[in-house]
Design an enzyme around this catalytic site. Structure first.
Site, PDB file in Angstrom:
ATOM      1  CG  ASP A 104       4.094  -1.405  -1.371  1.00  0.00           C
ATOM      2  OD1 ASP A 104       2.910  -1.050  -1.187  1.00  0.00           O
ATOM      3  OD2 ASP A 104       4.970  -1.293  -0.503  1.00  0.00           O
ATOM      4  CE1 TYR A 234       4.814   3.772   3.575  1.00  0.00           C
ATOM      5  CE2 TYR A 234       6.259   2.183   4.651  1.00  0.00           C
ATOM      6  CZ  TYR A 234       5.215   2.464   3.786  1.00  0.00           C
ATOM      7  OH  TYR A 234       4.580   1.448   3.124  1.00  0.00           O
ATOM      8  CG  HIS A 299      -1.146  -3.453  -2.378  1.00  0.00           C
ATOM      9  ND1 HIS A 299      -0.892  -2.327  -3.143  1.00  0.00           N
ATOM     10  CD2 HIS A 299      -0.034  -3.648  -1.619  1.00  0.00           C
ATOM     11  CE1 HIS A 299       0.310  -1.861  -2.852  1.00  0.00           C
ATOM     12  NE2 HIS A 299       0.865  -2.632  -1.944  1.00  0.00           N
TER      13      HIS A 299
END
Length: 321
Positions: A104, A234, A299
């Site tokens: 990730d 982010y 995921h």
């Protein structure tokens, strides 16, 4: 968590918590990098398994997570800050190179480490997120808005405090459960109202691969720290773009094995399969040796199928030692 030891190292101006197990016995250090919203704890199965095979396994809480320091400004979470943390960590571990395993956001950090300091990485097992080259014509957040719209999750994460307020309203446990359980294909979207789609009267079960005690550990840590540290990764995306112009067009020159689940949102996002299997990925990562697509896996593959992931890691790493 028995037999896993914990310590805090002062590196690159912050205090970093690491979990580790195993003495190495002539084998390499395996460095594990977690993603969002996770902790060192995501690697518990790998730590136990690979340390039992003689490896020194090390899993930090990355900057902003768990028991590691969390600077307040998103400008302290650029790829240069995070990679500098890892370079200092590798130095303190007393080794010249590590075998890298990451997932990730940790996978993105792993790609930056391989791009900036390939001399420090013997081999890289990347889970979920493939390397994507820098687009010199457009900042990443602008590009995401154009392709996926304002409600794309990375776009929704940009404004400080907004998504944190939504998490607080929905509850840390419910949000984590939703994220860890989600297997909806394609790019994730967060609506303006009830972005995580949580129904208080109908709380869903935990995924079958996650024990209640393990989930409680994760919830308690994020209840203590909040999510801003992880969200700041982010919020530094466009700043990363500005800082990495010198690497435009550069290839990643480290041996790589890429493993992904066929139900992973990263893999089912439009264009990713074509890039991974159509030659683009191999062009940008010339030493990409293996691509493994696991059927019926989402995921969080290292927790969902730990035995298979442990074998994939071990079988690749031992080729280089």
């Amino acid at each position: 968590m028995e037999e896993i030891t914990h310590r805090t190292l002062h590196i690159n101006g912050i205090n970093m918590h690491i979990a580790e197990k195993g003495q190495g016995q002539g084998k390499p250090v395996i460095l594990f990098l977690h993603g969002f919203p996770e902790l060192w704890f995501t690697w518990r199965h790998q730590i136990h398994s690979l340390s039992s095979l003689g490896f020194h396994t090390v899993a930090p809480d990355l900057r902003g997570y768990g028991d590691t320091d969390a600077p307040g400004s998103s400008q302290a979470y650029t790829c240069h800050h995070i990679v500098a943390d890892l370079v200092a960590l590798i130095d303190q571990l007393g080794v010249d190179q590590v075998a890298l395993v990451a997932h990730d956001w940790g996978a993105l950090v792993g790609w930056y480490l391989c791009l900036f300091r390939p001399d420090l990485v013997k081999a890289y097992v990347c889970l979920s997120v493939p390397f994507r080259p820098r687009n010199p014509k457009m900042k990443p957040v602008e590009g995401m808005r154009l392709v996926f719209g304002e409600d794309y999750y990375m776009c929704r994460f940009q404004e400080p405090g907004v998504i944190e307020a939504e998490i607080s309203k929905a509850g840390t446990a419910e949000v984590l459960k939703k994220i860890l359980s989600d297997r909806k294909p394609g790019p994730p979207y967060l609506a303006k109202e009830n972005p995580f789609g949580i129904c208080p009267k109908n709380s869903g079960p935990l995924p079958s691969w996650l024990k209640e005690d393990d989930f409680n550990y994760i919830v308690n840590k994020f209840s203590e720290t909040g999510f801003t540290g992880g969200l700041n990764y982010y919020r530094a995306l466009d700043l990363n773009w500005e800082l990495t112009g010198a690497w435009t067009g550069a290839a990643v020159m480290v041996p790589v094995k890429y493993v992904v689940g066929d139900e992973d949102m990263c893999y089912t996002t439009p264009g990713v399969k074509e890039y991974v299997h159509g030659g683009g990925f191999k062009k940008n990562v010339p030493l990409l040796e293996e691509i493994v697509v696991m059927e019926g896996v989402g995921h969080f593959l290292n927790q969902e199928r730990p035995g298979e992931i442990n074998a994939h890691i071990h079988n690749f790493i031992i080729k280089f030692y």
